[in-house]
Design a protein around this motif. Structure first.
Motif, PDB file in Angstrom:
ATOM      1  N   ALA A 212       0.836  -1.202   0.000  1.00 26.46           N
ATOM      2  CA  ALA A 212       0.000   0.000   0.000  1.00 26.46           C
ATOM      3  C   ALA A 212       0.870   1.251   0.000  1.00 26.46           C
ATOM      4  O   ALA A 212       0.631   2.195  -0.757  1.00 26.46           O
ATOM      5  CB  ALA A 212      -0.907  -0.014   1.234  1.00 26.46           C
TER       6      ALA A 212
ATOM      7  N   TYR B 203       3.015   1.682  -3.243  1.00 26.55           N
ATOM      8  CA  TYR B 203       2.157   2.139  -4.345  1.00 26.55           C
ATOM      9  C   TYR B 203       1.888   3.638  -4.205  1.00 26.55           C
ATOM     10  O   TYR B 203       1.877   4.374  -5.191  1.00 26.55           O
ATOM     11  CB  TYR B 203       0.864   1.329  -4.310  1.00 26.55           C
TER      12      TYR B 203
ATOM     13  N   ASN C  82      -3.266   2.432 -14.062  1.00 24.83           N
ATOM     14  CA  ASN C  82      -4.238   1.698 -13.256  1.00 24.83           C
ATOM     15  C   ASN C  82      -5.208   2.662 -12.587  1.00 24.83           C
ATOM     16  O   ASN C  82      -6.418   2.479 -12.576  1.00 24.83           O
ATOM     17  CB  ASN C  82      -3.486   0.875 -12.207  1.00 24.83           C
ATOM     18  N   ARG C  83      -4.649   3.713 -12.042  1.00 22.35           N
ATOM     19  CA  ARG C  83      -5.446   4.735 -11.347  1.00 22.35           C
ATOM     20  C   ARG C  83      -6.409   5.420 -12.316  1.00 22.35           C
ATOM     21  O   ARG C  83      -7.554   5.687 -11.998  1.00 22.35           O
ATOM     22  CB  ARG C  83      -4.435   5.728 -10.784  1.00 22.35           C
TER      23      ARG C  83
ATOM     24  N   GLY D  92      -9.235  -3.227  -1.410  1.00 25.29           N
ATOM     25  CA  GLY D  92      -7.804  -2.956  -1.557  1.00 25.29           C
ATOM     26  C   GLY D  92      -7.606  -1.543  -2.050  1.00 25.29           C
ATOM     27  O   GLY D  92      -6.912  -1.287  -3.032  1.00 25.29           O
TER      28      GLY D  92
ATOM     29  N   GLY E 276      -6.121   1.147  -0.786  1.00 29.26           N
ATOM     30  CA  GLY E 276      -4.792   1.757  -0.728  1.00 29.26           C
ATOM     31  C   GLY E 276      -4.772   3.128  -0.071  1.00 29.26           C
ATOM     32  O   GLY E 276      -5.754   3.567   0.531  1.00 29.26           O
TER      33      GLY E 276
ATOM     34  N   ASP F  95      -9.406  -1.963   3.108  1.00 35.26           N
ATOM     35  CA  ASP F  95      -7.987  -2.312   2.984  1.00 35.26           C
ATOM     36  C   ASP F  95      -7.551  -2.942   4.299  1.00 35.26           C
ATOM     37  O   ASP F  95      -8.165  -2.707   5.333  1.00 35.26           O
ATOM     38  CB  ASP F  95      -7.125  -1.077   2.689  1.00 35.26           C
TER      39      ASP F  95
ATOM     40  N   ALA G 277     -10.132  -4.593   6.790  1.00 34.04           N
ATOM     41  CA  ALA G 277     -10.457  -6.025   6.697  1.00 34.04           C
ATOM     42  C   ALA G 277      -9.623  -6.663   5.606  1.00 34.04           C
ATOM     43  O   ALA G 277      -9.139  -5.992   4.695  1.00 34.04           O
ATOM     44  CB  ALA G 277     -11.944  -6.203   6.368  1.00 34.04           C
ATOM     45  N   ASP G 278      -9.479  -7.972   5.734  1.00 38.82           N
ATOM     46  CA  ASP G 278      -8.800  -8.752   4.699  1.00 38.82           C
ATOM     47  C   ASP G 278      -9.859  -9.157   3.679  1.00 38.82           C
ATOM     48  O   ASP G 278     -10.800  -9.892   4.025  1.00 38.82           O
ATOM     49  CB  ASP G 278      -8.144  -9.985   5.349  1.00 38.82           C
ATOM     50  N   MET G 279      -9.714  -8.688   2.443  1.00 40.70           N
ATOM     51  CA  MET G 279     -10.750  -8.981   1.452  1.00 40.70           C
ATOM     52  C   MET G 279     -10.822 -10.464   1.108  1.00 40.70           C
ATOM     53  O   MET G 279     -11.787 -10.912   0.489  1.00 40.70           O
ATOM     54  CB  MET G 279     -10.603  -8.118   0.187  1.00 40.70           C
TER      55      MET G 279
ATOM     56  N   MET H  18      -9.239  -3.200  -7.939  1.00 41.30           N
ATOM     57  CA  MET H  18      -8.186  -2.572  -8.728  1.00 41.30           C
ATOM     58  C   MET H  18      -6.817  -2.963  -8.184  1.00 41.30           C
ATOM     59  O   MET H  18      -6.491  -2.626  -7.037  1.00 41.30           O
ATOM     60  CB  MET H  18      -8.296  -1.043  -8.635  1.00 41.30           C
TER      61      MET H  18
HETATM   62  C1  LIG Z   1      -1.433  -1.736  -5.507  1.00 47.33           C
HETATM   63  S1  LIG Z   1      -2.496  -1.125  -4.246  1.00 47.33           S
HETATM   64  C2  LIG Z   1      -3.907  -0.643  -5.222  1.00 47.33           C
HETATM   65  C3  LIG Z   1      -4.699   0.517  -4.638  1.00 47.33           C
HETATM   66  C4  LIG Z   1      -5.944   0.894  -5.417  1.00 47.33           C
HETATM   67  N1  LIG Z   1      -6.884  -0.217  -5.475  1.00 47.33           N
HETATM   68  C5  LIG Z   1      -5.623   1.328  -6.818  1.00 47.33           C
HETATM   69  O1  LIG Z   1      -5.760   0.489  -7.730  1.00 47.33           O
HETATM   70  O2  LIG Z   1      -5.255   2.454  -7.060  1.00 47.33           O
HETATM   71  C6  LIG Z   1      -3.083  -2.639  -3.506  1.00 47.33           C
HETATM   72  C7  LIG Z   1      -3.787  -2.462  -2.185  1.00 47.33           C
HETATM   73  O3  LIG Z   1      -4.427  -3.685  -1.842  1.00 47.33           O
HETATM   74  C8  LIG Z   1      -4.276  -3.889  -0.456  1.00 47.33           C
HETATM   75  N2  LIG Z   1      -4.430  -5.335  -0.214  1.00 47.33           N
HETATM   76  C9  LIG Z   1      -3.650  -6.350  -0.656  1.00 47.33           C
HETATM   77  N3  LIG Z   1      -4.132  -7.520  -0.220  1.00 47.33           N
HETATM   78  C10 LIG Z   1      -5.247  -7.241   0.505  1.00 47.33           C
HETATM   79  C11 LIG Z   1      -6.175  -8.038   1.212  1.00 47.33           C
HETATM   80  N4  LIG Z   1      -6.059  -9.353   1.246  1.00 47.33           N
HETATM   81  N5  LIG Z   1      -7.195  -7.422   1.841  1.00 47.33           N
HETATM   82  C12 LIG Z   1      -7.315  -6.069   1.815  1.00 47.33           C
HETATM   83  N6  LIG Z   1      -6.470  -5.259   1.165  1.00 47.33           N
HETATM   84  C13 LIG Z   1      -5.437  -5.840   0.521  1.00 47.33           C
HETATM   85  C14 LIG Z   1      -2.906  -3.356  -0.129  1.00 47.33           C
HETATM   86  O4  LIG Z   1      -2.788  -3.046   1.248  1.00 47.33           O
HETATM   87  C15 LIG Z   1      -2.864  -2.124  -1.022  1.00 47.33           C
HETATM   88  O5  LIG Z   1      -3.344  -0.995  -0.365  1.00 47.33           O
END
Ligand SMILES: C[S@@+](CC[C@H](N)C(=O)[O-])C[C@H]1O[C@@H](n2cnc3c(N)ncnc32)[C@H](O)[C@@H]1O
Length: 282
Positions: free
Chosen positions: A23, A26, A60-61, A83, A85, A112, A139-141, A168
């Protein structure tokens, strides 16, 4: 290549300033400030070996922003961003604010598992006086029940109405042992007809040469962190949509989904290394 684990470790319990986090790195790629020295050092090393990482993050953004605008235009007024971020700008609620009139309402649930991402999102929602229509759940997705049944989720999301579900750049943190297809299905099944599912996922794509070598080095580096990544081909991503009709133009590289601007030469080089698509629940 070192041996690839088949699942990412459990969610971090607190802020760890010793280990880089996906996170915060990124955030650094996107020019943000919510990162530690360890994240910046990691990010700089990655950028040296694979200079496409920052243009890729930006693409991506931008794809996420175009999806949100398209969903709003289609009448969707609820968003779940799994997720989400810590990015500084162009967050879902900011796109909504820019797009909707004052008398039009939408709600957002960010999710996240990274504590800095959650603290930062809380702060910006408070600063921007958005807490009555946007919230964040730590939370863990990979545990969809904890996301779908959380009181925070229920505060912002009515599952009887269409939702735009954003995944994303997060599924590449879900390894094969966490059954990504089954996981996405649980989320799809919770949504009402007319909902959208938007996915972006890193890939070796049709890249080649030094750029592909750079990406493979990137994967190796992430493998050593608490956020290992798994690349997927286009064919691996198709099942995530569960047969829902794909919106035009289907599953394409990030800059090719309803493009709004031309790419420069470096951005064009980054194009092959991710896939994205948006589908609608019949
Ligand atoms: C590369 S960033 C992408 C941020 C945003 N979604 C974007 O695309 O701009 C990935 C994010 O996913 C989160 N992440 C990764 N695995 C996760 C999980 N199992 N549960 C929740 N968040 C998670 C990371 O903490 C990070 O903030």
């Amino acid at each position: 290549m070192s041996e690839q684990p088949a699942s990412a470790p459990k969610a971090p319990e607190g802020v760890d300033t010793e280990k880089p986090s996906a996170a915060r790195i990124y955030d650094w790629y996107l020019g943000g400030t919510q990162n530690w020295a360890v994240d910046r050092e990691f990010g700089r090393r990655v950028e040296q070996q694979w200079p496409l990482v920052r243009p890729g993050a930006k693409q991506n953004r931008e794809f996420m922003n175009r999806t949100v605008r398209a969903a709003l235009k289609a009448g969707i007024r609820q968003f779940i961003d799994l997720g989400s971020g810590v990015p500084t700008a162009g967050n879902v609620h900011e796109v909504i604010e820019a797009e909707l009139d004052d008398d039009d309402r939408a709600t957002v649930l960010y999710v996240d598992y990274e504590p800095v991402a959650v603290a930062h999102a809380t702060l910006i929602l408070e600063e921007e006086a958005a807490t009555d229509w946007a919230g964040i759940l730590q939370a863990d997705m990979r545990d969809p029940k904890s996301v779908l049944h959380s009181p925070t989720t229920r505060e912002f999301i009515d599952f009887g109405k269409p939702v735009c579900l954003l995944m994303m750049a997060v599924l590449h943190f879900v390894g094969p042992d966490d059954d990504p297809e089954g996981l996405v299905k649980v989320y799809r099944d919770a949504l009402a007809p007319g909902s959208w599912l938007s996915i972006s996922q890193m890939s070796e794509g049709d890249g080649d040469g030094p750029a592909l070598e750079g990406l493979r080095w990137f994967v190796e580096q992430y493998r050593k962190t608490s956020n290992p990544v798994w690349m997927r081909d286009r064919d691996d991503i198709v099942p995530f949509f569960g047969g829902w009709p794909l919106l035009e133009p289907g599953i394409v590289h990030l800059p090719d989904w309803r493009p709004e601007r031309e790419l420069n030469a470096v951005e064009a080089e980054a194009r092959p290394f991710a896939w994205c698509g948006v589908a609608e629940k019949p």
